[in-house]
Design an enzyme around this catalytic site. Structure first.
Site, mmCIF file in Angstrom:
data_model
loop_
_atom_site.group_PDB
_atom_site.id
_atom_site.type_symbol
_atom_site.label_atom_id
_atom_site.label_comp_id
_atom_site.label_asym_id
_atom_site.label_seq_id
_atom_site.Cartn_x
_atom_site.Cartn_y
_atom_site.Cartn_z
ATOM 1 N N CYS A 36 30.259 32.957 33.070
ATOM 2 C CA CYS A 36 30.797 31.671 33.107
ATOM 3 C C CYS A 36 29.534 30.544 33.686
ATOM 4 C CB CYS A 36 30.772 31.805 35.124
ATOM 5 S SG CYS A 36 32.670 33.139 35.101
ATOM 6 N N CYS B 191 31.482 29.561 37.901
ATOM 7 C CA CYS B 191 31.661 30.773 38.778
ATOM 8 C C CYS B 191 31.537 30.575 40.264
ATOM 9 C CB CYS B 191 30.628 31.475 38.102
ATOM 10 S SG CYS B 191 29.597 31.594 38.996
ATOM 11 N N LYS C 111 31.741 31.474 43.458
ATOM 12 C CA LYS C 111 30.973 30.459 45.083
ATOM 13 C C LYS C 111 29.589 29.531 44.699
ATOM 14 C CE LYS C 111 32.791 34.010 46.033
ATOM 15 N NZ LYS C 111 33.452 34.391 44.876
ATOM 16 N N CYS D 50 36.754 32.316 34.281
ATOM 17 C CA CYS D 50 38.073 33.129 33.595
ATOM 18 C C CYS D 50 39.237 32.416 34.055
ATOM 19 C CB CYS D 50 38.287 34.172 34.967
ATOM 20 S SG CYS D 50 36.968 35.733 35.030
ATOM 21 N N SER E 284 40.391 38.624 44.551
ATOM 22 C CA SER E 284 39.935 37.758 43.656
ATOM 23 C C SER E 284 40.882 36.669 43.100
ATOM 24 C CB SER E 284 40.050 38.966 42.509
ATOM 25 O OG SER E 284 39.913 37.472 40.879
#
Length: 555
Positions: free
Chosen positions: A51, A124, A126, A196, A471
């Protein structure tokens, strides 16, 4: 903040600031640079996760963009963790904690070095909300930019992503897939840099970045490896300098209307349950009054229109081919839902920024007249099992009602063992407690468990509730963020094996069918678990964090 009252004046002007200027000369600044706006390029670059793997290159391009716009740019990094690597073990407890660390790091460097504004680049789960929280907290002008999505992998002629790998673990445990096949899938699922691929948490937060006005419209959907990423990075540098010149601060952009736009975009896109947690936290930093009730109010009027994974068929790279996130926003605007007069980081209104956006293609993004689901993607349920709420992603399942016996587990690992060992059967309600912000601590995501449930063929026949998180790649009938959490006296901590749990999405209810008198007796006997950590970052987090229902913030 006018041109002669910038934060950077405190390090660039006057004889007393000679030591600061001497230090800055050592990193390449010149006499001419000290009269220009001093800009940061803040990234979450590292080599820990795909990421963030490429963000250093984007930072250099953003730096060029800032200089081309007549300002100075210096690059710094925050931390970031990989949820995909941290998933399913103790390491996941650090994931949500890292969001606060990222916001704090941004605040501390910006504050100490007296920067006038910033380009923030995140890749990513967070790091995206962490950067937006930091920007809101300091209220210095800046432009937010997403690092971009990963491309799909190929497994025997089929597009695959990390979600498929997690679900394949459950299939191997149940004997419906071989370990040899799993290894082949593992090698092909993640072909390079980028977050992702589905409408998981990173892409959900990227959608929010545009919808809330802090990212340029159209900047988020290009894959990480596409040349347009470099172009957008340079543009972000220009936009950030322009924001400083116009005194266009984050809190002028991220108003209550902007948060409503973001919530509607998440519902329309079928986004991650983590959006609820992160939007509440960003709103807290902005001083905007946002509550769980706002999510249900807006979900009721916003259909789910984007057919994206984990519940759908397509990924962000596919959405990019038909116009990206602006297609979703344009559908909302044309339907009269989006606040078109909300400001964006370019100085345009949302309506102006969407003027040339393409219409829905009908396959990846459906028109409002023919949605994927008529109800919004995210809903908040309340009831005797969750007096202060629990979040369900209805976009990832066709189930709207469920009633069954509780299978109660303290912690994720015990539940995972039960799934892979075949001890969960049709009709069960898996209850995973002691995983809240305090009790975890850190509110772990549960993709390992939910992936195993799907891989075991139980995705449409069992339900799962937890005071932890999921997730963005989770699918199935899963309810997270249950509040109050177990260690704070919530009913989830009093549930026993076989208790009947009743879930009714239409009525927004999550109920425990146990008499209050019985619960009161259990409450008297309840013993709070011993804290897992007695020093360090996780210990401090557990001492300071608030409930998930208000964003799990440290304030």
């Amino acid at each position: 903040m006018s041109n002669n009252q910038r934060p950077s004046d405190e390090i660039t002007k006057g004889f007393r600031r000679a030591p600061a200027r001497a230090m800055l000369r050592a990193v390449g600044l010149t006499d001419e640079d000290f009269s220009k706006p001093q800009m940061a390029v803040a990234t979450s670059w590292n080599q820990v996760t795909p990421c963030n793997y490429h963000l250093d290159k984007l930072a250099v391009e953003a730096q060029k963009g800032v200089r081309d716009a007549g300002a100075v740019a210096l690059i710094f990094n925050t931390i970031a963790v990989s949820d995909g690597i941290a998933m399913g073990h103790e390491g996941m407890r650090a994931s949500l904690v890292s969001r606060e660390n990222i916001a704090d790091a941004y605040e501390l460097v910006m504050h100490a070095e007296r920067f006038d504004g910033a380009v923030t680049i995140a890749g990513c789960d967070k790091s995206l909300p962490g950067m937006l929280m930091g920007m809101a907290r300091l209220n210095l002008p800046g432009c937010f930019l997403y690092g971009g999505t990963i491309m799909p992998g190929k497994f025997r002629g089929k597009d695959v992503n990390i979600q498929d790998v997690f679900e394949a673990v459950g299939a191997v445990a149940r004997g419906t897939m071989s370990e040899t096949d799993l290894l082949e899938l593992e090698k092909e699922a993640c072909p390079g840099a980028g977050s992702c691929g589905g409408m998981f948490t990173a892409n959900t937060m990227a959608t929010i970045g545009e919808a809330i006005g802090m990212a340029p419209i159209g900047s988020s959907s290009a894959p990480a490896t596409h040349a347009r990423r470099l172009e957008w990075s340079q543009k972000a540098g220009h936009i950030a300098v322009q924001a400083v010149e116009q005194e266009l601060t984050p809190r002028r952009i991220m108003t209550k209307q902007a948060f409503e736009n973001a919530i509607m975009a998440v519902n329309a896109g079928g986004g991650s349950t983590n959006a609820v947690l992160h939007l509440l936290a960003i709103a807290h930093e902005c001083g905007v009054d946002l509550t769980l009730d706002d999510f249900n109010r807006l979900a009721a009027r916003t259909p789910h229109i984007a057919d994206l994974k984990p519940g759908g068929q397509y990924v962000m790279a596919d959405l990019d081919k038909v116009g990206g996130i602006p297609v979703i926003l344009k559908e909302l605007l044309d339907a009269g839902h989006l606040h078109g007069d909300a400001l964006t980081v370019t100085g345009q209104t949302m309506a102006e920024a969407l003027a040339d956006a393409p219409n829905a293609d009908g396959t990846i993004v459906h028109p409002f007249s023919n949605p994927v689901h008529s109800d919004g993607g995210l809903l908040v349920l309340r009831g005797t099992a969750a007096p202060e709420g629990g979040v369900v992603k209805v976009a990832s399942t066709g189930i709207r009602e469920f009633r069954g016996p509780a299978r109660v587990f303290s912690g994720e690992e015990a539940a995972m063992d039960a799934v892979v060992e075949g001890r969960i059967t049709d009709g069960d309600v898996i209850v995973i407690r002691d995983e809240g912000p305090i009790g975890g601590p850190g509110m772990r995501e549960m993709l390992g468990v939910t992936g195993a449930v799907m891989g075991a063929g139980l995705g449409e026949t069992v339900a799962l509730i937890t005071d932890g998180r999921f997730s963005g790649a989770t699918r199935g009938f899963c309810i997270g963020h249950v509040c109050p959490e177990s260690v704070e006296g919530g009913p989830i901590g009093l549930m026993e094996e076989g208790d009947i749990i009743n879930i009714n999405v239409a009525e927004l209810r999550l109920d425990l069918e146990v008499d209050e008198a019985v619960l009161e007796e259990r409450r008297k006997k309840y013993q709070r678990p011993t804290p897992k950590y007695t020093r360090g970052a996780l210990h401090k987090y557990a001492k300071l964090v608030g409930p998930a229902s208000s964003g799990a913030v440290l304030d």
